[in-house]
Structures are given as structure tokens and as C-alpha cells.
Design a protein around this motif. Structure first.
Motif, PDB file in Angstrom:
ATOM      1  N   ASP A 243       7.414   1.455 -14.264  1.00 63.65           N
ATOM      2  CA  ASP A 243       7.872   0.072 -14.348  1.00 63.65           C
ATOM      3  C   ASP A 243       9.088  -0.051 -13.812  1.00 63.65           C
ATOM      4  O   ASP A 243      10.170   0.568 -14.264  1.00 63.65           O
ATOM      5  CB  ASP A 243       7.993   0.019 -15.974  1.00 63.65           C
ATOM      6  N   GLU A 244       9.232  -0.661 -12.872  1.00 63.77           N
ATOM      7  CA  GLU A 244      10.386  -1.045 -11.970  1.00 63.77           C
ATOM      8  C   GLU A 244      11.256   0.219 -11.820  1.00 63.77           C
ATOM      9  O   GLU A 244      12.409   0.258 -11.987  1.00 63.77           O
ATOM     10  CB  GLU A 244      11.262  -2.102 -12.531  1.00 63.77           C
TER      11      GLU A 244
ATOM     12  N   SER B  74       5.890  -5.989 -17.521  1.00 64.21           N
ATOM     13  CA  SER B  74       6.045  -4.789 -18.310  1.00 64.21           C
ATOM     14  C   SER B  74       5.115  -4.866 -19.410  1.00 64.21           C
ATOM     15  O   SER B  74       4.297  -3.852 -19.956  1.00 64.21           O
ATOM     16  CB  SER B  74       7.371  -5.064 -18.738  1.00 64.21           C
TER      17      SER B  74
END
Ligand SMILES: Nc1ncnc2c1ncn2[C@@H]1O[C@H](COP(=O)(O)OP(=O)(O)OP(=O)(O)O)[C@@H](O)[C@H]1O
Ligand SMILES: [Mg+2]
Lengths: 369, 294
Positions: A158-159, A43
Motif C-alpha cells: 500500500d503506497e 487501500s
């Protein structure tokens, strides 16, 4: 079209160095997936590219423009967050137009853009709802819509799927892939999920503790891992590692594994043997993915095969395949056989191993040999 | 007995226990309500009835005279215009003080959590410390400061004092709320091109409505009910209603007019009551949501 280049990128939070010198060259239109264990800095790296964190040192270029000191809004990027980060007090329509409003885009252009993305993502009926009134999958779509209207050069994810249930995750995964094929925008995608990584990526970057361990196409990461970490991280169930001793001479080498149930010898194919010549007598780690430890007759013709017998500890049917858990060389190992194979826990079973796909690792450094 | 909800034991013993429970609750209720009942009933009696009757008897003849006098003609010190002008003073003090301290508290809470800067935690700890300083300690330095600003004895001086001392609490409330708001929202807004204040006004404040209500109630009640600062930093005509009320009760010309005192006290308390009734629902919800959690 825009590529992204990272050059010796470093980032510290106080004394704690989180990104420890990363070089990455992403070609225009590529879909790069960053994978790695929790806390390895995925991240943070994405935030650095987005401009949400300031670099400690190094350079970041987007479309060949140095962006070290360019704020996020001027970087021509759009980002989808793990928690969606929708604006809770704004309607879906308001969420999608917020960016355009701050950039003073004309009303009719805004409406045009909203209708385009809402059609693309099938959220036309949801435009008046608040995020709180949406399901997880719908929120996910809105978050993507908010990113899409920017028409950015680079997408950062991000995910984005980690909060969805398994079925929806697979659906959305396919949609993201379709979207990328259609728009062809450079995409950097962070995930924990190695299946997501394998299916989506044109190239995968495996991260560990602030470094990139390996960067390459999915097949290369899977079949040709550079070290134990990459080998163990990719694949589910993960690769079996068996500690053994190298025996034999000349080109006829084998890895011998000894435990209470007896000794098993895994003869090495010539290509592998060539890499470890002269190390006879030394300890070595043998890496065998579950799918190459299987029932008799499952392997390609001409493959170099090896048999061994072990008592089965646990039988785990998954539907198409059955996982067999046994002990080899003191460690737990998993084999994968077709589901109609008759296996009973506690009974011995004879496995056939495709040694052509075996990997060898140096037990000290973890480097693949 | 209700058949909904959690399964309970039933039977005569249980029923008796329940009865006892309700009896105790009703008793507490009465104890709590009695002073209010006596105040209201006394304020509606005539002076003669107060002298002859007992304290808890209800008025035989309801009269609003005491209320009218308290509002318009009662003497506060030497000025016999009732507490109406002082109510107005309090309103002029409480409205700006509440609005300014709430707004500043919101900005502080937002900056401390969403635009973290070096030393943010230290600053917050110091502000928190401000919530625990006993007010008596600051009386003299504050009086000096107001004098230097030329605000001594004015309503605006009082607004400043209450704003400054309210900040510790309002900042605390808003910080605790904004800490629970996902940082992703701010990051997304930054990518969308919004800056510090656009994010604050367009995204954060609308999310914080329950906290705003809690803070407004808290500040309103504290500032309206304050006596210490009011009596220390204002004089005569600029007194807030709490000070005026004290002066009405303390003004000793002739007989003690208990009905007027009671009526004045109720009038002085009505605005806070009104705020609770109007926004109390939010207050409880805010409390439940941890908005006031220290
Ligand atoms: N603002 C910050 N201040 C201090 N340390 C931080 C900050 N942000 C992240 N870190 C630290 O940096 C490391 C990497 O964090 P990061 O969020 O990048 O991990 P990640 O790979 O995304 O993990 P996950 O898969 O769990 O999301 C962690 O050890 C984290 O504690
Ligand atoms: Mg992360």
C-alpha cells in the motif's frame, strides 16, 4: 503459485459504499498496480484482499480458495504499509521475527530466515537497531523484510514508497522490480504515482470512485485509454484536452478549434476519421499528449503531421526537455520540445503535432471514440 | 547574560526588568515553600519550644522525638500505635487499586481505539461522563453495593471503589495515547498472526510506558490522598492513613502536640512525594506529549 480473483466485490462503511462492484482476475506471478485519485478506495480494496476488512458482498479467491471468511494470518499474504507500521519497541530483528514467533517457528529456522532476508535487502548491520534509529529508506527495507520472511503467496503493497524522497523512491522502485523478477510472486501494489505504475506493472488497474475504469498492460492504458478519466490520470504532465468542432466530409475530417488567436484545424487520420463519421458539426474533445505537440522534425517519418502557432505563456525547462505552456481553445495546454529549442515567453512558436497519436473523446460521456 | 539561544535586546533597562522578574519569581517560591518549611521545622521542635518560640523560628535543638511518636506511639482514637499500621493499610489499598485500574484502563483504551466496535464512541462518552460525577453522589449507592458484596469496612472494598472510579480517568489517558498509535501496527500484527492480547502485551504496552507512568502517578496520588471514601467505607482498624491523620489531629487528650501532628502529616505525604521524585520526569514529559490532555 497463486492467482487472486475478485468477484463482484462490494464494501460499504455504514451508508457509504466505497467499493462498488469490482471484478478482477489476477494471474499467478503478475504484478498488478492499482492507481487512482485519493479516496477512490484503493487501500480499502487492498485491505479486503488482506482480510483486514470484511466484505459487504462478493467473493475473493486466493489460489482458487474462497477466503471471504479466512482471517488475515491464514491467507498466505504479506503486506507492506504506507507508514511502514514497524513495531517501534522491537529491534529490526524483532520486527522481522514477530510473525514467526506468533507462529511458533523454531529458533534456528527463524535465524536462518532472518539472515536470508537481511542479506537480500542489505540490512544485516541494522538488525539490533530500533525503527526510530533508521532512515526512511532503511525502514522501508525492514518493512519489506518483515513481509518477505513470511514467504507468502501474494504480496500486497500500500503506497510503500510515498514517504521517501524522490531519489530514494526511484532506487527502491527498481529494487522492488528486481525482487519481483527474482521471486516471481503475485503482487498487488497501490500507488498514486503513475510513473511507478507504468514502470512496475505487468497490468494496471485504474480505479475511480469505487469502480475499476480500465485494467490492462501499461502501454494499453497509456496509448489506448478507455475514457477521459484514464487518459487524464496517466501521464505527466497530463494529456491536453481541447474542445473543438468536427468539420469536413467523407474521410477528410478535421477538428477545428477556435479562440482569440484564430482558428486551428487538426486534420484527422483515416483511422480516427472512420470512428466519428457522421458527427460533422458536433462538438468533440481532442486529446493531445504533451510529447506529441513538439518542435518541427521530431516525429516518426510518415506520421500525419499538423502545424499550428501559438504565443507561449510560460517556458518550463526540465533538463532533457522544455515544457511550453500556451492557450488553445480557451484552455491551458502544454507542449514538450527538446531543450535546445530557442523559445521566449510571449513570442509565438510553431508546434508540430503528430495526429496519428491524437485521441478523440465524446464531450458528454467522456468515452473515447 | 547568556549569549545562547534567541537573540534578545540588551541594555540597562532590560537588565533591570530581568532582575525584577527574578525577584518576583523568588518571592513566589518563598510563599510556596513557607508552609513546608514551617511544618518541617515545627516537627523537629520540642513541645516546650513550640509554646515559647514563634511559629517561623527555626528549632534551637533538633529532635526526632515527634517523628518517632507519630510513627509508633501516637494515639489514633483509642489505639496508640502511631500511624504505622494505617500507612500499611494505605499501601495495601493503593497498590492493588493502582495496578488494577491502570491495567484495565490500558485494555479499555486499546480496545476502544484499535478494535473499534459498534457503539465504541458511546461507551467512551459514558466512561468520560464518569470522570465528572461528584463523589458525594455515589456514597450511598456504593455503601449499599459494598454491603451486598460483603466488602463493607474492608480494605478490599476500598480497592474496588477506587478501581471503579479511577477507570474513567485511566481509560481516558490510555485512549488518548492509543488513538495516536498508527492502526497499521495493529494490522501488521494481525497479518503476523497475533490476536487481541498478544498485540496488547507484546506491542502496545511497551509503547505506552510513558502513559503508564503518568497514569500510575495520577492514580497513586488520588487514591493515596483520598479522604472521603476512606472515611465513608472503612472503620477504625482498616482506616487509610489520611483518615488516621485526621483522627490523630482530632484526638484531644491533654495538650495539642503540634510537632507530632506535623510529623504525622509529613509521613502521610511522603509516599506521593517519593512517587513524584522517582517518576516526575516522565510525568512532565507525558503531560507535554498530551497524555493528560482532555
Ligand atoms: N473505516 C472506515 N470507515 C468509514 N469510511 C472509511 C473507512 N475507511 C475508508 N473509508 C472511506 O472510504 C473511502 C476510500 O478510502 P481508501 O482509504 O480506500 O482510499 P484510498 O484510495 O486508499 O485513498 P488514498 O490514496 O488517499 O490512500 C474514503 O472516502 C474514506 O473516507
Ligand atoms: Mg490509501
Amino acid at each position: 503459485m497463486a492467482g487472486v480473483q475478485l468477484e463482484k466485490v462490494r464494501k460499504s462503511f455504514g451508508q457509504n459504499e466505497v467499493i462498488k462492484g469490482i471484478d478482477l482476475e489476477i494471474a499467478p506471478g503478475e504484478f498488478v498496480v492499482l492507481v487512482g485519485p485519493s479516496g477512490c478506495g484503493k487501500s480499502t480494496l487492498l485491505n479486503l484482499i488482506a482480510g483486514l476488512e470484511t466484505l459487504s458482498s462478493g467473493n475473493i479467491r486466493i489460489s482458487d480458495r474462497l477466503v471471504n471468511d479466512v482471517p488475515p494470518k491464514d491467507r498466505d499474504i504479506a503486506m507492506v504499509f504506507q507508514s511502514y507500521a514497524l513495531y517501534p519497541t522491537k529491534s529490526v530483528h524483532g520486527n522481522i521475527t514477530f510473525g514467526m514467533e506468533t507462529r511458533h517457528v523454531r529458533r534456528d529456522e527463524q535465524d536462518q530466515a532472518v539472515s536470508e532476508v537481511s542479506q537480500l535487502l542489505h540490512i544485516e548491520q541494522l538488525l539490533d537497531r530500533k525503527p526510530g534509529q533508521l532512515s526512511g529508506g532503511q525502514r522501508q527495507r525492514v518493512a519489506m523484510g518483515r513481509a518477505l520472511v513470511r514467504k507468502p503467496d501474494v504480496f500486497l503493497f500500500d503506497e510503500p514508497l510515498s514517504n521517501l524522497d524522490a531519489k530514494l523512491r526511484i532506487e527502491m522502485r527498481t529494487e522492488i522490480k528486481k525482487l519481483h523478477q527474482r521471486l516471481g510472486k503475485t503482487t498487488i501494489y497501490v500507488t498514486h504515482d503513475q510513473v511507478e505504475a507504468m514502470t512496475l506493472a505487468s497490468r494496471i488497474a485504474v480505479m475511480d470512485n469505487g469502480h475499476i475504469r480500465q485494467f490492462g498492460p501499461p502501454a494499453e492504458i497509456y496509448e489506448d485509454p478507455r475514457d477521459l478519466f484514464v487518459a487524464g490520470f496517466m501521464g505527466s504532465p497530463s494529456m491536453n484536452l481541447v474542445r473543438g468542432t468536427l468539420v469536413g466530409d467523407g474521410d477528410r475530417l478535421a477538428v477545428e478549434v477556435r479562440d482569440q488567436e484564430g482558428t486551428v484545424s487538426f486534420p484527422l487520420p483515416a483511422a480516427l476519421a472512420a470512428k466519428v463519421r457522421g458527427k460533422t458539426g458536433q462538438q468533440i474533445d481532442l486529446g493531445l499528449r504533451p510529447e506529441i505537440i513538439t518542435h518541427h522534425g521530431a516525429h516518426a517519418e510518415g506520421a500525419m503531421l499538423s502545424n499550428f502557432e501559438r504565443a507561449i505563456d510560460v517556458v518550463e525547462p526540465t533538463g532533457p526537455d522544455t515544457m511550453l505552456v500556451f492557450t488553445l481553445g480557451g484552455a491551458e495546454a502544454i507542449g514538450r520540445v527538446r531543450s535546445d529549442e530557442v523559445v521566449e515567453a510571449g513570442r509565438p512558436y510553431t508546434f508540430e503535432v503528430n495526429m496519428d497519436k491524437a485521441k478523440l473523446f465524446d464531450p458528454e460521456s467522456g468515452i473515447r471514440l | 547574560m547568556s549569549r545562547k539561544g534567541i537573540v534578545r535586546r540588551r541594555g540597562a533597562g532590560q537588565a533591570a526588568l530581568r532582575l525584577l522578574l527574578y525577584a518576583v519569581l523568588v518571592l513566589f517560591c518563598l510563599v510556596y515553600l513557607l508552609p513546608l518549611v514551617i511544618m518541617v521545622s515545627t516537627s523537629l521542635k520540642s513541645l516546650g519550644e513550640i509554646r515559647t518560640g514563634s511559629l517561623i523560628s527555626l528549632p534551637t535543638q533538633v529532635s526526632l522525638d515527634a517523628w518517632l511518636k507519630a510513627w509508633g506511639t501516637a494515639c489514633v482514637g483509642v489505639r496508640c500505635k502511631g500511624i504505622a499500621p494505617y500507612m500499611w493499610n494505605s499501601v495495601l489499598m493503593v497498590v492493588p487499586a493502582v495496578l488494577i485500574s491502570t491495567l484495565l484502563g490500558a485494555v479499555n483504551g486499546y480496545a476502544l481505539t484499535k478494535w473499534r466496535f459498534r457503539g465504541a464512541d458511546v461507551i467512551f462518552a459514558l466512561m468520560l461522563f464518569g470522570a465528572f460525577i461528584p463523589f458525594q453522589i455515589v456514597l450511598l449507592p456504593m455503601a449499599r453495593t459494598l454491603g451486598l458484596f460483603g466488602l463493607a469496612g474492608t480494605t478490599w472494598g476500598l480497592v474496588l471503589v477506587h478501581t471503579v472510579y479511577g477507570l474513567a480517568f485511566t481509560t481516558l489517558f490510555f485512549r488518548n495515547f492509543f488513538v495516536s498509535v498508527s492502526d497499521g501496527i495493529v494490522q501488521a500484527a494481525k497479518i503476523d498472526g497475533a490476536g487481541f492480547f498478544p498485540i496488547f502485551f507484546k506491542l502496545m504496552l511497551p509503547m505506552a510506558v510513558p502513559t503508564i507512568v503518568v497514569t500510575v502517578i495520577w492514580q497513586f496520588t488520588n487514591i493515596w490522598n483520598d479522604f472521603l471514601f476512606g472515611s465513608a467505607f472503612t472503620v477504625g482498624d482498616s482506616n487509610p492513613v489520611t483518615v488516621a491523620l485526621n483522627n490523630i489531629v482530632a484526638t484531644s487528650t491533654g495538650v495539642k502536640e503540634y510537632n507530632v501532628d506535623m510529623a504525622a502529616a509529613i509521613i502521610a505525604g511522603l509516599p506521593t512525594l517519593a512517587v513524584y521524585v522517582l517518576a516526575g520526569n516522565y510525568f512532565v514529559r507525558g503531560l507535554a506529549a498530551g497524555a493528560v490532555k482532555g
